[in-house]
Write a protein that holds these residues in place. Structure first.
Motif, PDB file in Angstrom:
ATOM      1  N   UNK A   7       1.641  64.179 -16.589  1.00  0.00           N
ATOM      2  CA  UNK A   7       1.078  63.684 -15.282  1.00  0.00           C
ATOM      3  C   UNK A   7      -0.583  62.665 -15.149  1.00  0.00           C
ATOM      4  N   UNK A   8      -0.307  61.855 -14.710  1.00  0.00           N
ATOM      5  CA  UNK A   8      -1.681  60.681 -14.438  1.00  0.00           C
ATOM      6  C   UNK A   8      -2.348  61.001 -13.164  1.00  0.00           C
ATOM      7  N   UNK A   9      -3.745  60.813 -12.970  1.00  0.00           N
ATOM      8  CA  UNK A   9      -4.196  61.017 -12.268  1.00  0.00           C
ATOM      9  C   UNK A   9      -5.508  59.849 -11.895  1.00  0.00           C
ATOM     10  N   UNK A 168      14.628  66.855  -2.121  1.00  0.00           N
ATOM     11  CA  UNK A 168      16.497  65.830  -2.544  1.00  0.00           C
ATOM     12  C   UNK A 168      15.535  66.271  -4.470  1.00  0.00           C
ATOM     13  N   UNK A 169      17.380  65.834  -5.062  1.00  0.00           N
ATOM     14  CA  UNK A 169      17.967  66.614  -5.933  1.00  0.00           C
ATOM     15  C   UNK A 169      16.147  65.007  -7.286  1.00  0.00           C
ATOM     16  N   UNK A 170      16.099  66.065  -8.387  1.00  0.00           N
ATOM     17  CA  UNK A 170      15.894  65.738  -9.391  1.00  0.00           C
ATOM     18  C   UNK A 170      16.374  64.773 -10.833  1.00  0.00           C
ATOM     19  N   UNK A 171      15.741  64.273 -11.625  1.00  0.00           N
ATOM     20  CA  UNK A 171      16.595  63.288 -12.435  1.00  0.00           C
ATOM     21  C   UNK A 171      15.536  63.295 -13.174  1.00  0.00           C
ATOM     22  N   UNK A 172      15.420  63.683 -14.693  1.00  0.00           N
ATOM     23  CA  UNK A 172      15.244  62.547 -15.635  1.00  0.00           C
ATOM     24  C   UNK A 172      15.154  61.042 -15.540  1.00  0.00           C
ATOM     25  N   UNK A 173      13.542  60.599 -15.642  1.00  0.00           N
ATOM     26  CA  UNK A 173      13.436  59.876 -15.940  1.00  0.00           C
ATOM     27  C   UNK A 173      12.589  59.153 -14.017  1.00  0.00           C
ATOM     28  N   UNK A 199       4.233  50.272 -15.898  1.00  0.00           N
ATOM     29  CA  UNK A 199       3.251  51.281 -16.677  1.00  0.00           C
ATOM     30  C   UNK A 199       4.247  51.800 -17.524  1.00  0.00           C
ATOM     31  N   UNK A 200       2.708  51.911 -18.314  1.00  0.00           N
ATOM     32  CA  UNK A 200       4.119  52.835 -20.323  1.00  0.00           C
ATOM     33  C   UNK A 200       4.064  54.158 -20.226  1.00  0.00           C
ATOM     34  N   UNK A 201       3.230  55.069 -19.002  1.00  0.00           N
ATOM     35  CA  UNK A 201       2.920  55.946 -18.552  1.00  0.00           C
ATOM     36  C   UNK A 201       2.314  55.897 -17.713  1.00  0.00           C
ATOM     37  N   UNK A 202       2.369  57.693 -17.086  1.00  0.00           N
ATOM     38  CA  UNK A 202       2.188  58.155 -15.895  1.00  0.00           C
ATOM     39  C   UNK A 202       0.640  58.501 -15.171  1.00  0.00           C
ATOM     40  N   UNK A 203       0.004  57.898 -16.262  1.00  0.00           N
ATOM     41  CA  UNK A 203      -2.027  57.688 -16.694  1.00  0.00           C
ATOM     42  C   UNK A 203      -1.836  56.622 -16.213  1.00  0.00           C
ATOM     43  N   UNK A 204      -1.042  56.003 -16.793  1.00  0.00           N
ATOM     44  CA  UNK A 204      -1.695  54.165 -16.763  1.00  0.00           C
ATOM     45  C   UNK A 204      -1.498  53.727 -15.231  1.00  0.00           C
ATOM     46  N   UNK A 205      -0.233  54.781 -15.183  1.00  0.00           N
ATOM     47  CA  UNK A 205      -0.216  53.749 -13.300  1.00  0.00           C
ATOM     48  C   UNK A 205      -0.406  54.816 -12.638  1.00  0.00           C
ATOM     49  N   UNK A 206      -1.473  55.594 -13.098  1.00  0.00           N
ATOM     50  CA  UNK A 206      -2.428  55.944 -11.129  1.00  0.00           C
ATOM     51  C   UNK A 206      -3.379  55.018 -11.745  1.00  0.00           C
ATOM     52  N   UNK A 207      -4.038  54.582 -12.866  1.00  0.00           N
ATOM     53  CA  UNK A 207      -5.592  53.764 -13.028  1.00  0.00           C
ATOM     54  C   UNK A 207      -4.872  52.587 -12.358  1.00  0.00           C
ATOM     55  N   UNK A 208      -3.766  51.906 -13.118  1.00  0.00           N
ATOM     56  CA  UNK A 208      -2.894  50.630 -12.615  1.00  0.00           C
ATOM     57  C   UNK A 208      -3.354  50.972 -10.866  1.00  0.00           C
ATOM     58  N   UNK A 225      -1.300  59.897  -7.519  1.00  0.00           N
ATOM     59  CA  UNK A 225      -1.265  61.126  -8.544  1.00  0.00           C
ATOM     60  C   UNK A 225       0.298  60.504  -9.141  1.00  0.00           C
ATOM     61  N   UNK A 226       0.164  60.516 -10.387  1.00  0.00           N
ATOM     62  CA  UNK A 226       1.799  60.366 -10.572  1.00  0.00           C
ATOM     63  C   UNK A 226       2.600  61.131 -12.175  1.00  0.00           C
ATOM     64  N   UNK A 227       3.825  62.221 -11.325  1.00  0.00           N
ATOM     65  CA  UNK A 227       4.406  62.633 -12.054  1.00  0.00           C
ATOM     66  C   UNK A 227       5.778  61.956 -13.003  1.00  0.00           C
ATOM     67  N   UNK A 228       5.355  61.930 -14.078  1.00  0.00           N
ATOM     68  CA  UNK A 228       7.090  61.262 -14.813  1.00  0.00           C
ATOM     69  C   UNK A 228       7.547  62.748 -14.580  1.00  0.00           C
ATOM     70  N   UNK A 229       9.241  62.771 -14.460  1.00  0.00           N
ATOM     71  CA  UNK A 229       9.965  63.812 -15.299  1.00  0.00           C
ATOM     72  C   UNK A 229      10.523  63.805 -16.937  1.00  0.00           C
ATOM     73  N   UNK A 230       9.985  64.010 -17.688  1.00  0.00           N
ATOM     74  CA  UNK A 230      10.420  64.090 -18.855  1.00  0.00           C
ATOM     75  C   UNK A 230      11.625  65.096 -18.489  1.00  0.00           C
ATOM     76  N   UNK A 231      11.684  66.165 -18.449  1.00  0.00           N
ATOM     77  CA  UNK A 231      13.030  67.499 -18.686  1.00  0.00           C
ATOM     78  C   UNK A 231      13.198  67.276 -17.658  1.00  0.00           C
ATOM     79  N   UNK A 232      14.140  67.775 -17.591  1.00  0.00           N
ATOM     80  CA  UNK A 232      14.197  68.822 -16.269  1.00  0.00           C
ATOM     81  C   UNK A 232      14.824  70.340 -16.370  1.00  0.00           C
TER      82      UNK A 232
END
Length: 575
Positions: A7-9, A168-173, A199-208, A225-232
């Motif tokens: 998570x990035x905020x 919708x369906x979620x996918x890793x990535x 962005x290399x991370x969720x936090x970097x994406x949110x700040x950018x 607010x960014x959420x990266x799906x790393x594992x289902x």
């Protein structure tokens, strides 16, 4: 694999006097991991005066209550009902003081199993970045005209809240994004997509994103607010239900057949509705496969009930591990999730051994074996009932003693849970001789935790005596329950008195004298001979058979009147 979200905020005030955006994320407790994650972003309407309060209370109410909603609600229903309640409160607040209006936009996303559900009102937005492509998942509720520019929908604006919903369906990535209009009001979709990709991370994406919006001249608060799906996580009920409707039912697989890497080694059972197969998984371990019979392939209700059984079995064993209830976990059969199923079926642990029904065909249990059976099954029922579930079919054929000495509860096919489909709820399930008397009343009582405890008591009585306490009961054959069961000590003198009284209590005709919870039964088993069990009092005739009581009273009355008439006839007559 665990349900892992990064998570990035970022939320910047910008040129505003204060920041009226509010966002947050909440994940479920470890022992309820199947409830997933929930995130929300609200943008307070500054012209109302209390926009910040509206944004904060709306997000906080949703995050704090989402994971406490009933399991019978799917994610969209939970979002709808919680936000409707918050909207009603804000609308009432606004009616009390028309000078200070508390309004906000809201975009919320719930992640459960392998799906997402979105609820949206206003002009905040949800986005999905997948395989480099950025898709806007919501539409703004805003009117832009020469004579008017403003929101057409918002939380607190009207007494009734009209939300947009999507799933919708979620996918890793996957990278999910929630933004306030301070970001997407100045950044083009291609710019948002580029910043998300780079962005290399969720936090970097949110700040950018937040900083880029201010650099582009945004006059509003900028929140991302960014959420990266790393594992289902494991398949949720909605996922399994979806599979049950879309995947085909395998044909009549025989020994040697291969299904998704599982090689069938034996056909264990076939009752015309389900087929149970023994198979080896790709690693060579024995497992059990449960499939619908091909003749039931088009039966939507049977598909839904099997999906519920698979979901419930996995949820219960996960809950047992999360609460460190090893005894309860061992009393259940673990459900596996096929990696990429080409058909609809379930995979279970395989345990060598025999059912209680098979054991009783040769001999009765001795008292120590019966105590072990009761203790281990009561632990499993404790977990089941704590989750709001009822098995409804406890009987010797569904109790299995593994070669490891562990008793296990089989077949959750007719079990009730808060997510049970309607067809399962309407089914009067169970084996008549093990169904508690109250379910044969008119109107019948619903199956509950006490029903399972009664059925376990009947099973113990049968395991020790070789007989059923009320004999073979046919559906609605209530006459069987007009007498008390024969005391177990009379049929099996070698059984300790405390154990005989415990079993008599468990199968008592009067529900008020039986065990109410598995914990109460476990306590009685642990105390054993040290404390004993209060003997069961025989039910009065008026309670067991009111009709017979009235018939006896009538017979006595008629007999008395006949004797009176006879006496009068034989009286000497006066001259």
């Amino acid at each position: 694999m665990s349900f892992e979200i990064d998570v990035g905020l970022a939320s910047l005030q910008g040129r505003r006097e204060r920041n009226e955006d509010f966002a947050g994320v909440q994940r479920a407790a470890a022992h309820e991991s199947d409830r997933g994650w929930v995130a929300a972003l609200a943008d307070g309407v500054s012209t109302g005066g209390d926009g910040l309060m509206a944004a904060q209370t709306t997000v906080m109410a949703l995050l704090s209550d989402f994971h406490a909603t009933p399991l019978s609600w799917d994610a969209s229903v939970a979002l709808e009902r919680l936000l409707a309640t918050q909207n009603a409160w804000l609308a009432a607040y606004n009616r009390r003081d028309s000078r200070r209006q508390a309004l906000c936009t809201l975009t919320a996303v719930a992640l459960q199993g392998r799906r997402y559900a979105i609820a949206h009102v206003g002009d905040s937005r949800a986005w999905l970045l997948r395989d480099g492509a950025c898709l806007q998942l919501t539409q703004d509720h805003r009117m832009e005209r020469a004579d008017f520019a403003g929101l057409t929908r918002a939380v607190g604006l009207d007494d009734l809240l009209h939300l947009d919903h999507s799933q919708g369906e979620l996918q890793i990535g996957d990278r999910l994004l929630l933004t306030s209009d301070g970001i997407h009001g100045v950044l083009r979709t291609r710019d948002i997509a580029r910043l998300l990709r780079e962005a290399t991370s969720a936090q970097a994406a949110a700040e950018g994103l937040a900083q880029a919006a201010l650099d582009a001249g945004s006059h509003d608060n900028a929140t991302a607010l960014v959420m990266d799906v790393k594992g289902l996580g494991a398949l949720g009920y909605a996922d399994l239900l979806g599979q049950s409707h879309t995947l085909p039912v395998p044909g009549l697989l025989g020994v040697g057949a291969v299904l998704d890497g599982y090689t069938v080694t034996a056909v264990v059972a076939d009752n015309g509705v389900h087929r149970l197969l023994q198979a080896r998984d790709p690693a060579g371990q024995l497992v059990a496969l449960k499939l619908l019979h091909p003749s039931r392939a088009s039966d939507a209700e049977e598909r839904a009930m099997l999906a519920h059984e698979l979901w419930l079995g996995r949820r219960l064993t996960e809950a047992a591990r999360g609460r460190r209830r090893e005894g309860a976990a061992a009393g259940l059969v673990r459900v596996h999730t096929p990696a990429a199923p080409s058909a609809f079926y379930g995979v279970f642990d395989w345990h060598a051994g025999r059912t209680l029904e098979q054991l009783l065909a040769k001999q009765r249990l001795d008292p120590a074996e019966a105590v072990g059976l009761a203790t281990q099954l009561a632990q499993a029922l404790s977990l089941l009932h704590a989750a709001g579930c009822v098995h409804r079919d406890i009987k010797p054929g569904n109790l299995h003693l593994g070669d490891d000495g562990q008793w296990r509860l089989l077949d959750l096919g007719v079990a009730l849970s808060p997510r049970a489909p309607a067809a399962l709820r309407d089914l009067h399930a169970g084996t008549p001789s093990y169904i508690n008397p109250e379910q044969w009343d008119d109107p019948p009582a619903a199956a509950d935790a006490g029903s399972d405890l009664y059925a376990l008591g009947v099973t113990l009585y049968q395991a020790l005596t070789g007989r059923l306490p009320y004999g073979e009961v046919e559906p609605y054959q209530v006459a069987r329950f007009r007498r008390e069961p024969a005391p177990l000590s009379r049929l099996r003198p070698d059984v300790p008195m405390w154990l005989a009284q415990l079993v008599n209590k468990a199968v008592g005709r009067d529900v008020r004298q039986r065990f109410e919870t598995p914990e109460e039964l476990l306590m009685a088993l642990e105390r054993g001979a040290a404390r004993g069990v209060e003997p069961v009092r025989a039910s009065p005739l008026a309670q067991r058979d009111p009709l017979l009581l009235w018939q006896l009273a009538l017979a006595v009355s008629v007999l008395f009147n006949l004797l009176l008439v006879a006496w009068l006839m034989w009286l000497p007559k006066s001259g």
